[in-house]
Scaffold this active site. Structure first.
Site: not given
Length: 76
Positions: A13-15, A40
């Site tokens: 997932n981000c980042p 994501d």
């Protein structure tokens, strides 16, 4: 188009997808192509902004039949 390098960032997932892609691009020569696979949901917009900010070219941004996101980037 055949990418010079492929990285599968599914499950991150981000980042992390952006950070791992940035690292991969830094190791590549100018004009080479990186294909990124991500899960994501924010990845398409994140990569669009990343490429706009860094000057790399986002050649493809699509959703695969499996529901994953595929981005193809040409290094500046």
């Amino acid at each position: 188009m055949q990418p010079d390098r492929l990285i599968d960032l599914s499950g991150l997932n981000c980042p992390l997808p952006i950070l791992r892609s940035k690292k991969a691009l830094a190791e590549m020569d100018s004009g080479t192509v990186l294909e990124v696979i991500a899960t994501d949901p924010g990845a398409p917009k994140d990569f669009e902004a990343f490429c706009r900010q860094t000057g790399n070219a986002l050649l493809v941004s699509e959703t695969t039949a499996e529901g994953k996101f595929r981005m193809v980037i040409r290094r500046k």
